[in-house]
Design an enzyme around this catalytic site. Structure first.
Site, mmCIF file in Angstrom:
data_model
loop_
_atom_site.group_PDB
_atom_site.id
_atom_site.type_symbol
_atom_site.label_atom_id
_atom_site.label_comp_id
_atom_site.label_asym_id
_atom_site.label_seq_id
_atom_site.Cartn_x
_atom_site.Cartn_y
_atom_site.Cartn_z
ATOM 1 N N GLU A 179 2.271 -8.956 10.010
ATOM 2 C CA GLU A 179 2.238 -7.644 10.667
ATOM 3 C C GLU A 179 1.482 -7.722 11.989
ATOM 4 O O GLU A 179 0.544 -6.970 12.231
ATOM 5 C CB GLU A 179 1.670 -6.603 9.699
ATOM 6 C CG GLU A 179 2.593 -6.422 8.496
ATOM 7 C CD GLU A 179 2.135 -5.372 7.495
ATOM 8 O OE1 GLU A 179 1.177 -4.637 7.790
ATOM 9 O OE2 GLU A 179 2.738 -5.296 6.414
ATOM 10 N N GLU A 491 5.022 -6.196 2.475
ATOM 11 C CA GLU A 491 3.924 -7.186 2.455
ATOM 12 C C GLU A 491 4.279 -8.437 1.641
ATOM 13 O O GLU A 491 3.419 -9.256 1.351
ATOM 14 C CB GLU A 491 2.601 -6.590 1.934
ATOM 15 C CG GLU A 491 1.998 -5.526 2.812
ATOM 16 C CD GLU A 491 2.530 -4.149 2.496
ATOM 17 O OE1 GLU A 491 2.800 -3.394 3.431
ATOM 18 O OE2 GLU A 491 2.688 -3.820 1.305
ATOM 19 N N GLU A 515 5.298 1.797 10.946
ATOM 20 C CA GLU A 515 3.999 2.343 10.532
ATOM 21 C C GLU A 515 2.904 2.053 11.565
ATOM 22 O O GLU A 515 1.986 2.856 11.744
ATOM 23 C CB GLU A 515 3.592 1.794 9.155
ATOM 24 C CG GLU A 515 3.422 0.284 9.105
ATOM 25 C CD GLU A 515 3.048 -0.229 7.711
ATOM 26 O OE1 GLU A 515 2.944 0.562 6.774
ATOM 27 O OE2 GLU A 515 2.853 -1.454 7.577
HETATM 28 C C1 NOJ Z 1 2.116 -0.458 3.451
HETATM 29 C C2 NOJ Z 1 3.576 -0.248 3.534
HETATM 30 O O1 NOJ Z 1 4.135 -0.986 4.590
HETATM 31 C C3 NOJ Z 1 3.824 1.217 3.699
HETATM 32 O O2 NOJ Z 1 5.188 1.466 3.920
HETATM 33 C C4 NOJ Z 1 3.314 1.929 2.489
HETATM 34 O O3 NOJ Z 1 3.490 3.297 2.658
HETATM 35 C C5 NOJ Z 1 1.845 1.649 2.253
HETATM 36 N N1 NOJ Z 1 1.596 0.249 2.284
HETATM 37 C C6 NOJ Z 1 1.342 2.187 0.931
HETATM 38 O O4 NOJ Z 1 1.919 1.503 -0.122
HETATM 39 CA CA CA Z 2 3.014 -2.947 5.671
#
Ligand code: NOJ
Ligand code: CA
Length: 710
Positions: A179, A491, A515
């Site tokens: 990431e 992840e 995100e």
């Molecule tokens: C990281 C994820 O990429 C995201 O999409 C998710 O909402 C959060 N973790 C919580 O699980």
């Molecule tokens: Ca993530």
């Protein structure tokens, strides 16, 4: 060879070569790609060291590079080999993916399998090479044999000796996350930029100042595009690359497990394929199917339950901080001590019955397949309990989430709810609950799960990309398939074309997704790079479609903004290939721009055909794709922070046919930071003879839908 003839050719071959020939250590084996533009050469160099090289149209791509592995506690598989045999074959098949960027895929290659023996240890190793028109794949094979049963890999030593100081699109070598923002630099600059590349990012377990991740995208000074990755990562650890920046040689660096080992193997065993995609056209890299082709065909007999998904979700509101996953304001409490019916709810819990129903209504009204709901289950307050190996049980909803009623309601509206399994990285805990969790999904009618592995892996010491975790991700896929469940892993390790074998792997994150636009932002050129890097291994759940790019308008505390214009957010449904596409923004933001939202409603998620109309990594990408089983086409174009004029011709359209083009474009004054929501929509009749010129704003792009006129 007749030894009597050697002296005749000795002058040409040179003394050293002659000696090597006499010792039997240098025997070059060559094969070419079906179109003859790539040539692979394999030899045993002095000392019995396996070595390969690759050329494209006569130009060096990989200079002579060593192959082999270092093993733990036993002699290595690096030197002292003699060649036992070399077998050749050609292969040509056309297969039909369950979902994909094209209706069929051609898998066409010439193969060379060189069997080597190491007389000193009586061990055998085979190197299998496949040369396609678009590149090379090769792997190590360890046949079953008396002197090699169980063994532990200390390090794989596969080299990729490059022909120059190429431009590279790279991520810091990290055992736990991809990431990161991609860094664009010359290879010789990696060392100097490593520190700033890591700063401010999710994890900092980088293994060296010159270690990078794959897929690694390279461009040579004379215009060769080269992509290095791996295919079919199964029961092995994920490969990174260590750069020798004096000689421009990349060498494999496997992810260690909790005790530093890099792989436990038992013969017969194979390594994953190491892949080198190459072309003098950038678009060919994007169209390559080499990584998929190196994976095994699926063994699933029934695939009718696997379907592409367009979805909305109770998600962006938590990511941006407007609402919460957890139901209470308690922090790090012990989960089994909580009686949720007695505690005071925090009032910001997103996944509550009334709100989820609003999303279901919105999805049904606009023709979406599904609604993702995160934060539906207990455990979000007890994140640190994971170190004690509990927290989530994946079956207990918060008191304001009525699992039975909501699934009934969704079903009555023709919509599915997507399950969410955030594991908090507590993998033993997840495996313990997996069967029950999937039975629970079957019972209530869920057919897809988004998994998540945020934070350190428990058992501690393991890494997201080590062999133990690779086995875990694949175990989840197999188990899910038994329950007819599709998987979207966040992840988890970056994909390596495994969706050919496990077509229920419909999505992965494994890169910096949307995100991050809520966590400080991503570079404006990010989406001009990802298709050349991360997407080479498989689709990404990028979660595009943010129309309100200024987050402070609905959560004043969050000053992040999306580094993209609104028009480009539409383009991403075409440029970021995925059979799983989210309309990630809040329904109220779509309701403010229903004219632009129409593109997201219309765009297909499964394709008969794909063309790259323009491409240059880091600068721009324009794709055209034909909707599966339909005559309509969709175009998407994304560019970097500079903006540009895109010029495309529509010669891919069916000749003689007229199409209505609806063009969703940046307005002349648009700018990803200063004026992101300025867009224009126009309609125009086009044919296969039409040429279009379209302005793209800085950080912008455009999307077009093309519908045949009857
Ligand atoms: C990281 C994820 O990429 C995201 O999409 C998710 O909402 C959060 N973790 C919580 O699980
Ligand atoms: Ca993530």
């Amino acid at each position: 060879m007749n030894p009597l003839r050697i002296p005749v050719s000795a002058r040409r071959l040179g003394l050293l070569t002659l000696l090597c020939l006499l010792w039997g250590t240098l025997r070059a084996e060559e094969i070419q790609s079906p179109n003859k533009q790539l040539t692979l050469s394999v030899t045993l160099a002095e000392g019995g060291v396996p070595t390969y090289s690759l050329t494209y149209k006569g130009r060096p791509v990989i200079k002579p590079s060593k192959l082999g592995l270092e093993l733990k506690n036993v002699p290595s598989l690096l030197t002292g080999f003699t060649q036992a045999s070399a077998e050749r074959r050609s292969f040509d098949e056309t297969w039909t993916p369950v979902w994909g960027e094209s209706k069929t895929i051609r898998n066409h290659y010439n193969e060379l399998a060189v069997t080597l023996t190491q007389p000193a240890t009586k061990r055998t190793m085979r190197l299998r090479f496949r040369v396609f028109d678009d590149g090379l794949g090769f792997r190590y094979e360890f046949p079953r044999q008396p002197e090699l049963g169980y063994f532990t890999v200390k390090e794989e030593r596969t080299q990729f000796a490059l022909a120059g100081d190429h431009k590279a699109f790279w991520l810091p070598g990290d055992y736990d996350t991809q990431e990161y923002s991609t860094v664009t630099s010359k290879l010789s600059e990696v060392r100097g930029l490593m520190k700033s590349a890591v700063t401010g990012n999710a994890s900092q377990t980088t293994f060296s100042p010159t270690g990078v991740q794959t897929p690694l995208m390279l461009k040579s000074q004379d215009g060769l595009y080269i992509n290095i990755h791996e295919a079919a990562l199964i029961d092995y650890s994920c490969m990174h690359l260590e750069l020798d920046d004096k000689n421009m040689v990349l060498e494999s660096h496997l992810t260690p497990d909790a005790v530093g080992d890099k792989g436990l193997l038992q013969t017969p065993a194979n390594s994953p394929w190491r892949t080198v995609i190459v072309s003098d056209k950038a678009g060919d890299i994007l169209l390559s199917k080499l990584v998929l082709n190196l994976n095994e065909p699926t063994k699933f007999k029934d695939v009718s339950w696997i379907k592409p998904v367009k979805y909305v979700g109770v998600w962006w509101e938590m990511i941006t901080g407007k609402s919460t996953w957890s139901y209470t304001n308690m922090d790090n409490i012990k989960l089994d001590s909580v009686d949720y019916l007695k505690v005071k709810p925090n009032g910001t819990h997103g996944a509550n019955n009334a709100h989820v129903k609003e999303y279901i209504d919105f999805a049904a009204k606009h023709g979406f397949d599904a609604v993702l709901v995160e934060g539906w289950n207990t455990g979000w307050e007890d994140w640190f309990g994971k170190h004690k190996d509990y927290v989530f049980d994946f079956v207990t909803p918060y008191p304001d989430f009525d699992v039975q009623e909501l699934n009934r309601y969704a079903q009555s509206k023709g919509v599915k709810i997507i399950m969410h399994h955030e594991t908090s990285g507590s993998v033993r805990n997840y495996e313990r609950h997996l069967d029950t969790a999937f039975q629970f999904m079957n019972k209530y009618g869920y057919n897809a799960v988004k998994t998540g592995y945020v934070g350190d892996i428990v058992p501690l010491g393991h890494h997201h990309y080590d062999q133990w975790m690779i086995d875990h991700y694949n175990y989840v896929l197999e188990k899910a398939a038994e329950h007819k469940i599709m998987v979207n892993g966040h992840e988890a390790v970056r994909p390596t074309g495994l969706s050919r074998t496990f077509p229920n792997l419909i999505g992965n994150e494994a890169a910096r997704g949307t995100e991050y636009e809520a966590f400080g932002g991503s570079n404006a050129d990010h989406t001009t790079i990802l298709p050349f890097t991360r997407l080479i291994g498989g689709p990404m759940d990028y979660t595009p479609g943010i129309f309100q790019t200024r987050i402070s308008t609905f959560n004043p505390g969050n000053t992040s903004f999306v580094h993209s214009t609104l028009a480009r957010q539409l383009a991403l449904y075409v440029t970021m290939y995925s059979p799983l596409q989210m309309a990630a923004d809040l329904p109220e933001h779509y309701n403010q721009h229903l004219d632009a939202f129409q593109f997201i409603k219309d765009v297909a998620v499964d394709w008969d055909d794909t063309k790259v109309l323009e491409a240059e990594p880091g600068d721009y990408i324009t794709y055209a794709r034909k909707a599966k089983g339909k005559s309509s086409w969709f175009i998407g174009s994304t560019c970097d922070e500079n903006g540009r004029t895109s010029r495309i011709d529509l010669s891919f359209l069916e000749p003689g046919k007229k199409y209505t083009a609806t063009i969703y474009a940046d307005a002349p004054t648009a700018h990803y930071e200063k004026n992101p929501q300025a867009y224009q929509i126009r309609k125009q009749t086009v044919t296969s003879k039409t040429k279009l010129t379209q302005l793209c704003a800085p950080g912008g792009g455009y999307a077009i839908s093309l519908v045949a006129v009857n």
